[in-house]
Design an enzyme around this catalytic site. Structure first.
Site, PDB file in Angstrom:
ATOM      1  N   LYS A 209      19.203 -25.478  -0.482  1.00 23.33           N
ATOM      2  CA  LYS A 209      17.980 -26.279  -0.611  1.00 23.33           C
ATOM      3  C   LYS A 209      18.083 -27.222  -1.808  1.00 23.33           C
ATOM      4  O   LYS A 209      17.810 -28.407  -1.710  1.00 23.33           O
ATOM      5  CB  LYS A 209      16.791 -25.331  -0.771  1.00 23.33           C
ATOM      6  N   GLU A 215      27.517 -21.213  -6.718  1.00 22.84           N
ATOM      7  CA  GLU A 215      28.341 -20.494  -5.730  1.00 22.84           C
ATOM      8  C   GLU A 215      28.594 -21.379  -4.504  1.00 22.84           C
ATOM      9  O   GLU A 215      29.725 -21.481  -4.015  1.00 22.84           O
ATOM     10  CB  GLU A 215      27.632 -19.205  -5.282  1.00 22.84           C
ATOM     11  N   GLY A 266      13.263 -20.167  -0.774  1.00 21.89           N
ATOM     12  CA  GLY A 266      14.532 -19.753  -0.165  1.00 21.89           C
ATOM     13  C   GLY A 266      14.402 -18.465   0.636  1.00 21.89           C
ATOM     14  O   GLY A 266      14.852 -18.376   1.785  1.00 21.89           O
ATOM     15  N   ARG A 267      13.770 -17.457   0.041  1.00 23.53           N
ATOM     16  CA  ARG A 267      13.700 -16.146   0.714  1.00 23.53           C
ATOM     17  C   ARG A 267      12.736 -16.134   1.887  1.00 23.53           C
ATOM     18  O   ARG A 267      12.676 -15.161   2.632  1.00 23.53           O
ATOM     19  CB  ARG A 267      13.336 -15.067  -0.304  1.00 23.53           C
ATOM     20  N   GLU A 353      12.247 -10.226  -5.222  1.00 23.17           N
ATOM     21  CA  GLU A 353      12.192 -11.530  -5.896  1.00 23.17           C
ATOM     22  C   GLU A 353      10.752 -12.059  -5.886  1.00 23.17           C
ATOM     23  O   GLU A 353      10.351 -12.797  -6.782  1.00 23.17           O
ATOM     24  CB  GLU A 353      13.139 -12.530  -5.206  1.00 23.17           C
ATOM     25  N   HIS A 384      23.398  10.916   7.049  1.00 23.22           N
ATOM     26  CA  HIS A 384      24.627  11.583   6.621  1.00 23.22           C
ATOM     27  C   HIS A 384      25.027  11.155   5.219  1.00 23.22           C
ATOM     28  O   HIS A 384      26.154  11.399   4.800  1.00 23.22           O
ATOM     29  CB  HIS A 384      25.749  11.283   7.619  1.00 23.22           C
TER      30      HIS A 384
HETATM   31  C1  G6Q Z   1      15.020 -17.511  -2.975  1.00 23.98           C
HETATM   32  C2  G6Q Z   1      15.677 -17.989  -4.162  1.00 23.98           C
HETATM   33  C3  G6Q Z   1      17.176 -17.965  -4.128  1.00 23.98           C
HETATM   34  C4  G6Q Z   1      17.803 -19.173  -3.420  1.00 23.98           C
HETATM   35  C5  G6Q Z   1      19.288 -19.222  -3.768  1.00 23.98           C
HETATM   36  C6  G6Q Z   1      19.997 -20.360  -3.099  1.00 23.98           C
HETATM   37  O1  G6Q Z   1      13.831 -17.539  -2.793  1.00 23.98           O
HETATM   38  O2  G6Q Z   1      15.156 -19.213  -4.498  1.00 23.98           O
HETATM   39  O3  G6Q Z   1      17.699 -16.793  -3.577  1.00 23.98           O
HETATM   40  O4  G6Q Z   1      17.600 -19.103  -2.049  1.00 23.98           O
HETATM   41  O5  G6Q Z   1      19.437 -19.294  -5.153  1.00 23.98           O
HETATM   42  O6  G6Q Z   1      19.428 -21.559  -3.471  1.00 23.98           O
HETATM   43  P1  G6Q Z   1      19.830 -22.907  -2.769  1.00 23.98           P
HETATM   44  O7  G6Q Z   1      19.412 -22.824  -1.328  1.00 23.98           O
HETATM   45  O8  G6Q Z   1      19.112 -23.973  -3.507  1.00 23.98           O
HETATM   46  O9  G6Q Z   1      21.323 -23.035  -2.879  1.00 23.98           O
END
Ligand code: G6Q
Length: 532
Positions: A209, A215, A266-267, A353, A384
């Site tokens: 986003k 990463e 994001g989540r 989060e 288990h």
């Molecule tokens: C979720 C967070 C976080 C985010 C990641 C990836 O609510 O904001 O987990 O989704 O850090 O972010 P980008 O989509 O911006 O790479």
């Protein structure tokens, strides 16, 4: 909208009193047949059985009062209409609307948040064209062959929800199509995924986003290099899902670009393009629509004010009862469905989060417990492994079981008179009873104390539609709890500090900050870890 502190509600005091003498499931008639039938709610495709929670009629009445007093449903409806709920009063904050529900409010004439829904519709239309083009040969690789694999590259919300959904629904995968994921900056994550792939027939869906995540930026570079090394043009193999106008919004570098918007966290983004592209590639566009329809139906149904007729609201309140009033620190999500193997991980992020916060929406320190620790694994595998602690450990862990009456593939084997699906679901019900009832035994090591709360969520079959309902149900459970605790469930300031410090350490490891501002603790840590 006026928000009040959790501990100031009349229902808070009432529940505090009721918790002193809470329902004992092991008492005579503590778990009667009548109770099992009464403490049941049904909503869309799901039945919710909660006779095995430590509640009675008085507690349920007080939980209803809490929901009413805190205006949980009113706030939820305001959220869907675009209220700016992602903010902390009087302080700098994201200051945004919270409109993940708009990503599926695309079917009716009168969406709650028309502008956001219009954008969601436009992106869905672009997705459809893209998927059709892959199907009818308008988009092919350099050799004129069809793409067969999609690798989604993203992390956090750009990984967990989409991965959980793709795994949950892979039984409905189109022949010859598969989806893989790379999230971690650990080079071995990418190496393992790439080692067996035919790059020439692989699309890489780069999902970020912000377009700035370390990463994902790093893995995108790694993939571009791998494609170039194989003599392939990255622009023909890379798809982007990102914020419009953001650093990754550069159509010349991607085969196609789809957008998501800053009012979707994001989540909470699994039903936006963040999840829809990979799901559409694997299952087809119609399955995406079914998933969205399921989620949208839940978004609408969750407006019900009666807690007995609103499962996400009831789940939220039972969670609050267990956490704030009975004092249980964690909650286990235990799906009796291998397909839901990553769903607990997705919920762990979504819940922890969102509700792992210590200040109210007014910026004051909270005086009550907020989000619990959320964890889980599929049953029966968990039985288990860690169920020993659930039954006999000193920590009481409220459990949320999720199961289905029928399997996805319908392929089963009868052994000793029952099929595997029957065995699976019988185990789930048995666990709930065992936790509640316990067992007396002259041998103390074989005694089960019982009176351990759990609930069961059950539907006929895990399909795109039921998955959409389930996903939205948990999203709303989490939001209802956050509203009740008077916290901002939609920011994530707590992940920033570690990122800043990692950046400083990387500077030092690169050797470009032999300057006065090198922190002696950081320096020593790097040396002691053998990295300098
Ligand atoms: C979720 C967070 C976080 C985010 C990641 C990836 O609510 O904001 O987990 O989704 O850090 O972010 P980008 O989509 O911006 O790479």
């Amino acid at each position: 909208m006026q928000f009040h502190d959790f501990s100031t509600y009349r229902a808070f005091s009432r529940l505090t009193g009721l918790a002193k003498n809470s329902h004992d499931l092991t008492a005579v008639n503590g778990l009667s047949p009548q109770r099992m039938s009464t403490f049941k709610s049904s909503m869309l495709g799901f039945d919710f059985l909660y006779g095995t929670q430590r509640v009675n009629a008085d507690v349920l009445t007080a939980l209803q009062e809490l929901a009413d007093e805190a205006g949980l449903v009113e706030t939820f409806i305001a959220m869907k209409k675009g209220a700016v709920l992602n903010r902390i009063e009087g302080y700098e904050s994201e200051n945004r609307q919270v409109l993940h529900t708009a990503s599926r409010d695309v079917f009716g004439e009168r969406p709650c948040a028309p502008e956001a829904s219009a954008r969601a519709k436009a992106e869905l239309a672009k997705l459809r064209v893209f998927l059709d083009s892959l199907e009818d040969g308008r988009i092919v690789n350099g050799q004129g062959e069809a793409f067969t694999t999609m690798v989604q590259v993203g992390i956090g919300g750009s990984d967990l929800g989409p991965r959980a959904l793709c795994l949950a629904l892979q039984a409905y995968r189109r022949p010859g199509r598969s989806v893989r994921f790379i999230a971690n900056v650990d080079p071995d994550d990418a190496a393992e995924v790439l080692r067996d792939l035919d790059l020439s027939t692989t699309l890489f869906n780069i999902v970020s986003k912000s377009g700035t995540t370390l990463e994902t930026r790093t893995n995108e570079q790694l993939i571009r290099a791998a494609l170039q090394q194989a003599g392939l043009d990255p622009a023909l193999h890379l798809v982007a899902v990102t914020g419009e106008g953001g650093p990754m919004d550069d159509p010349s570098r991607y085969l196609t670009s789809l957008y998501m918007y800053d009012y979707i966290g994001g989540r909470y983004s699994a039903t936006s393009m963040v999840g829809a592209v990979a799901l559409g590639f694997a299952l087809g566009y119609d399955a995406v629509i079914e998933l969205l329809q399921g989620a949208q139906a839940m978004d609408q149904a969750a407006e019900e004010a009666d807690i007995r007729a609103n499962i996400p609201l009831l789940m939220a309140l039972l969670g609050i009862w267990n956490h704030n009033f009975l004092g249980h620190a964690t909650v286990a999500i235990l799906p009796y469905s291998q397909a839901l193997s990553r769903f607990p991980a997705h919920l762990q992020q979504c819940d922890m989060e969102s509700n792992g916060k210590s200040v109210t929406r007014a910026g004051h320190l909270v005086q009550w417990q907020t989000g619990p620790i959320v964890w889980g694994e599929p049953g029966t595998n968990g039985q288990h492994a860690f169920y020993q602690l659930l039954h006999q450990g000193t920590e009481i862990v409220p459990a949320e079981f999720i199961g289905f009456r029928s399997s996805q593939y319908g392929a089963d084997v009868e052994v000793e008179g029952t099929g595997s699906q029957q065995k699976l679901i019988a185990n789930m019900l048995a666990q709930s009873l065992a936790l509640a009832l316990g067992r007396k035994d002259p041998n103390p090591a074989r005694t089960f104390a019982g009176n351990r709360p759990s609930s069961i969520l059950i539907a006929d079959r895990l399909t795109p539609r039921t998955m959409g309902e389930l996903l939205a149900m948990y999203e709303h459970r989490i939001a209802f709890q956050g509203f009740c605790w008077n916290i901002n469930s939609f920011d994530q300031e707590g992940v920033q500090l570690g990122k800043v410090l990692a950046g400083r350490l990387l500077h030092r490891m690169r050797g470009d900050s032999e300057t006065a501002d090198v922190d002696p603790i950081e320096e020593t840590l790097l040396r002691e870890a053998g990295l300098l």
